[in-house]
Write an enzyme that holds these catalytic residues in place. Structure first.
Site, short mmCIF file in Angstrom:
data_model
loop_
_atom_site.label_atom_id
_atom_site.label_comp_id
_atom_site.label_asym_id
_atom_site.label_seq_id
_atom_site.Cartn_x
_atom_site.Cartn_y
_atom_site.Cartn_z
N GLU A 287 0.72 -1.03 0.06
CA GLU A 287 0.00 0.21 0.19
C GLU A 287 0.79 1.16 0.14
OE1 GLU A 287 -2.35 -0.23 3.57
OE2 GLU A 287 -2.62 -2.30 3.04
N CYS B 167 23.72 35.46 28.05
CA CYS B 167 23.89 36.17 29.29
C CYS B 167 25.55 36.67 29.55
CB CYS B 167 23.72 35.47 30.17
SG CYS B 167 24.67 33.93 30.48
N LYS C 100 2.48 4.73 1.53
CA LYS C 100 2.15 5.30 2.77
C LYS C 100 1.74 7.01 2.56
CE LYS C 100 5.15 5.62 7.04
NZ LYS C 100 4.40 6.64 7.59
N TYR D 229 -7.25 1.98 6.03
CA TYR D 229 -6.44 0.83 5.64
C TYR D 229 -6.23 -0.36 6.66
CZ TYR D 229 -3.41 3.93 8.45
OH TYR D 229 -2.82 4.78 9.15
N CYS E 230 27.40 27.04 28.87
CA CYS E 230 27.55 28.50 29.44
C CYS E 230 27.50 28.28 31.17
CB CYS E 230 26.34 29.16 29.19
SG CYS E 230 25.80 30.66 30.60
N CYS F 16 21.43 33.26 33.28
CA CYS F 16 21.23 33.16 31.96
C CYS F 16 19.69 32.96 31.79
CB CYS F 16 22.03 31.87 31.61
SG CYS F 16 21.82 31.68 29.75
N LYS G 192 10.69 3.50 2.73
CA LYS G 192 10.37 5.09 2.36
C LYS G 192 11.19 5.24 1.09
CE LYS G 192 8.74 7.33 5.94
NZ LYS G 192 9.42 7.88 6.93
N ASP H 191 1.07 10.51 3.51
CA ASP H 191 1.53 11.42 4.36
C ASP H 191 0.66 12.47 4.86
OD1 ASP H 191 3.55 12.58 5.66
OD2 ASP H 191 4.51 13.69 4.06
N CYS I 290 28.69 33.33 26.68
CA CYS I 290 27.39 33.07 26.25
C CYS I 290 26.61 33.94 25.63
CB CYS I 290 26.62 32.65 27.76
SG CYS I 290 24.80 32.42 27.27
S1 IVH Z 1 -0.50 0.70 8.71
C1 IVH Z 1 0.46 -1.36 12.46
N1 IVH Z 1 -0.65 1.53 6.14
O1 IVH Z 1 2.04 5.57 8.69
C2 IVH Z 1 0.25 -0.68 11.34
N2 IVH Z 1 0.06 3.18 8.05
O2 IVH Z 1 4.54 5.05 10.29
C3 IVH Z 1 0.12 0.66 11.35
N3 IVH Z 1 0.09 5.43 7.26
O3 IVH Z 1 0.49 6.04 11.82
C4 IVH Z 1 -0.15 1.63 10.08
N4 IVH Z 1 -0.27 5.07 4.98
O4 IVH Z 1 -0.55 7.29 9.97
C5 IVH Z 1 -0.64 1.89 7.54
N5 IVH Z 1 -0.99 2.49 4.33
C6 IVH Z 1 -0.70 2.50 5.58
C7 IVH Z 1 -0.36 4.02 5.76
C8 IVH Z 1 0.04 4.13 7.25
C9 IVH Z 1 0.14 5.90 5.96
C10 IVH Z 1 0.96 6.08 8.43
C11 IVH Z 1 -0.18 5.89 9.62
C12 IVH Z 1 0.88 5.42 10.62
C13 IVH Z 1 2.15 5.57 10.22
C14 IVH Z 1 3.08 4.72 10.68
#
Ligand code: IVH
Length: 599
Positions: A38, A335, A40, A149, A350, A357, A238, A42, A332
């Site tokens: 999936e 101060c 991730k 999700y 300091c 300070c 990431k 933001d 410092c």
């Molecule tokens: S699963 C135990 N799926 O990422 C599994 N998280 O770094 C927990 N997030 O708090 C999360 N897309 O806010 C999951 N497809 C996705 C996600 C996702 C974004 C975020 C979410 C989580 C954070 C964890």
């Protein structure tokens, strides 16, 4: 709500897949694991509760245990249904990510600019700000979206056995899921997915910072369990950190609570990783020397996800002529007191102390008021800075002498907020010895040490009168901390401070008298493994409140080991020492009945 482990490189993903297969005893090359893959997103995690298919409540992640109530706000998101479709479970908690697509972000910022208001730096901040609006009618004007999700609480009915099917089920109930979700096979499948999604990323209408792989089978997920607060069955892969070039316009030194000087690079503002960055910490002088950062240099600034921006390196070929190495100031910057750097230490300090300070004073008071110390709600950083700048407060005891008129006169404070702060101050006066010891900001005394000292000495006066050797009897307290404690209590200023706090009505029960009357007094617990219904720290705190000691290592003196899922070496050690072992249910019974376990 939980968090995810992060990975950046391909081989971290192959290693993750290998660990999963080893734990599931499917190490044969032929046994590949299916993963739900999936994007991730933001944004901001939310949890939404449906009861009998009807929208009931929504919360943010908060600190992971207690979230903020955003029920009215989430309901303004057009794609969040008030009522689910089809056959639905009696109780269903769904989790997902709220985000603002780029187009909506641009629109909101355009409108803000037209009204002469401040704009937001990135879609995530704006999404978070929008969701936390006190007035949900403002949230309603922000074109927020959500992708769900996962499922949290669940009662009545059954869930499909695979994560990928669960996502389809969510969609059938009318809950939005990300169209890029897929099922992939093995580490190779994961890596192909990563590249595919990465290639689409520039065209996506919303921000993502990586992809997530989750073991598809929920039975396997359960077998794999958790380490700390992250599942063993999932990992976030990431996208590489963003890097940009900019120039260093200056280097300033910030002064912390203990006087430590931290060099900070001031940068020509640069948009990197979704925010405009104009400062980056340089940590300490060794780091400055190692990177050889100078004013006028062109540097690479890096920012990954929500990590603090850093200066990755200097482009020496672009260095202007006649630059000078950054030098530690001898005085410092706040101060003017002498700055000292002990031989062999990375940190320069300091020597002014908080009485002289104002920077140290502010940081000291912020620490004193913080949640894990005296927990003075509403006494935030900005307010503390104003109080020190206006010379209304110099020591923690001064806080308790503040009047409503003094507070109400400050910027962004009215009578109502002034009254709230005074009430919070009053409330904080009833504290505990560990909290007070931590709040005093004694060098080297963190929360754990404060607790250990309180348990060892029982009263503040006993500790204040103790000598180094006696203090060293406390578990995990070495000669350095013990020396710092003796020095702290020897200083007249500190003695006066404690007396002044007492005069103002700050009080705490002695641990001795408290401890022996409590049901678990004299018992020592070690918690190990993953607990399903408690966070470990909370369970430990609850045990301590009942008079027990909690420690991190098993010995002959341990009364009980509470073993959660996948308990490891501590459990084995307890078994070999013959220490009694309890399961989570037994722990729950102790906490609810407030009685030691039956023998
Ligand atoms: S699963 C135990 N799926 O990422 C599994 N998280 O770094 C927990 N997030 O708090 C999360 N897309 O806010 C999951 N497809 C996705 C996600 C996702 C974004 C975020 C979410 C989580 C954070 C964890």
């Amino acid at each position: 709500m939980l968090s995810l482990d992060n990975a950046f490189a391909d081989d971290e993903i192959t290693a993750f897949d290998r660990r999963v297969r080893e734990r599931l005893k499917r190490s044969d090359a032929a046994d590949s694991i299916d993963y739900a893959a999936e994007p991730k997103l933001d944004g901001l995690a939310v949890s939404v509760l449906y009861v009998d298919g009807v929208y009931r409540r929504a919360a943010t992640r908060g600190d992971g245990v207690t979230g903020e109530d955003v029920t009215a706000n989430v309901l303004t998101i057009r794609t969040v249904p008030q009522r689910l479709r089809g056959r639905v479970p009696a109780v269903l908690e769904v989790r997902g990510e709220v985000f603002l697509p780029y187009a909506g972000f641009a629109q909101v910022n355009r409108e803000a600019l037209e009204r002469g208001e401040k704009t937001y730096v990135n879609p995530r901040n704006l999404a978070a700000g929008s969701l936390r609006q006190l007035d949900a009618s403002i949230t309603a004007t922000r074109p927020l979206e959500v992708f769900f999700y996962s499922v949290g609480q669940f009662e009545g009915g059954s869930l499909p056995p695979m994560q990928s099917q669960l996502l389809l089920q969510l969609r059938d109930w009318g809950l939005r899921t990300c169209p890029l979700n897929a099922r992939v096979r093995g580490a190779d499948g994961c890596l192909t997915y990563y590249r595919d999604v990465g290639a689409q990323r520039p065209q996506l209408p919303y921000q993502i910072d990586g992809v997530v792989y989750k073991v598809d089978s929920r039975d396997d997920q359960q077998a794999l369990g958790f380490v700390a607060r992250a599942p063993r069955w999932a990992v976030a892969h990431k996208f590489p950190a963003d890097e940009e070039l900019t120039t260093v316009t200056g280097v300033d030194f910030q002064v912390g609570r203990t006087g430590a000087l931290t060099p900070v690079a001031r940068l020509a503002p640069v948009f990197v990783g979704g925010v405009t960055v104009s400062n980056a910490t340089l940590h300490n002088m060794d780091e400055v020397a190692r990177k050889d950062v100078r004013i006028g240099d062109t540097v690479v600034v890096r920012r990954a996800g929500d990590v603090i921006p850093e200066v990755a390196r200097v482009l020496l070929e672009r260095r202007p002529s006649q630059t000078e190495a950054i030098r530690l100031p001898s005085q410092c910057p706040v101060c003017n007191s002498t700055v000292e750097r002990a031989p062999g230490e990375a940190v320069a300090r300091c020597t002014g102390g908080p009485a002289v300070c104002s920077a140290q004073c502010k940081e000291w008071l912020k620490h004193f008021a913080s949640r894990r110390a005296m927990d003075i709600e509403g006494l935030g950083d900005k307010l503390i800075e104003q109080l020190v700048d206006a010379d209304l407060v110099r020591t923690p005891a001064d806080l308790y002498r503040l009047t409503a008129a003094q507070l109400a006169g400050l910027e962004r404070m009215g009578e109502r907020s002034a009254a709230n702060v005074l009430a919070a101050l009053e409330h904080s006066k009833a504290t505990s010895l560990p909290r007070l010891l931590f709040a005093l900001g004694i060098p080297d005394v963190g929360e754990t040490t404060a607790r250990a000292l309180a348990q060892q000495f029982g009263t503040l006066d006993a500790l204040a009168a103790a000598r180094v050797e006696a203090i060293m009897q406390t578990p995990d307290v070495g000669p350095v901390s013990a020396g710092a404690l003796v020095e702290f209590f020897a200083a007249t200023g500190n003695r006066k401070l404690i007396a002044a706090l007492r005069d103002q009505g700050v009080h705490w029960p002695d641990i001795e008298t408290l401890g022996t009357n409590l049901p678990l007094a004299g018992l020592t617990f070690v918690l190990t493994g993953a607990l399903a219904q408690f966070k470990r720290e909370q369970a430990e705190e609850a045990l301590r409140e009942l008079g027990a000691k909690t420690t991190g290592s098993v010995s002959k003196r341990t009364s009980y080991v509470v073993a959660g899922a996948d308990a490891g070496t501590k459990l084995t050690k307890a078994e070999s020492l013959g220490v009694r072992i309890l399961d989570e249910a037994a722990l729950a019974t102790i906490l609810s009945t407030k009685k030691p376990p039956a023998t």
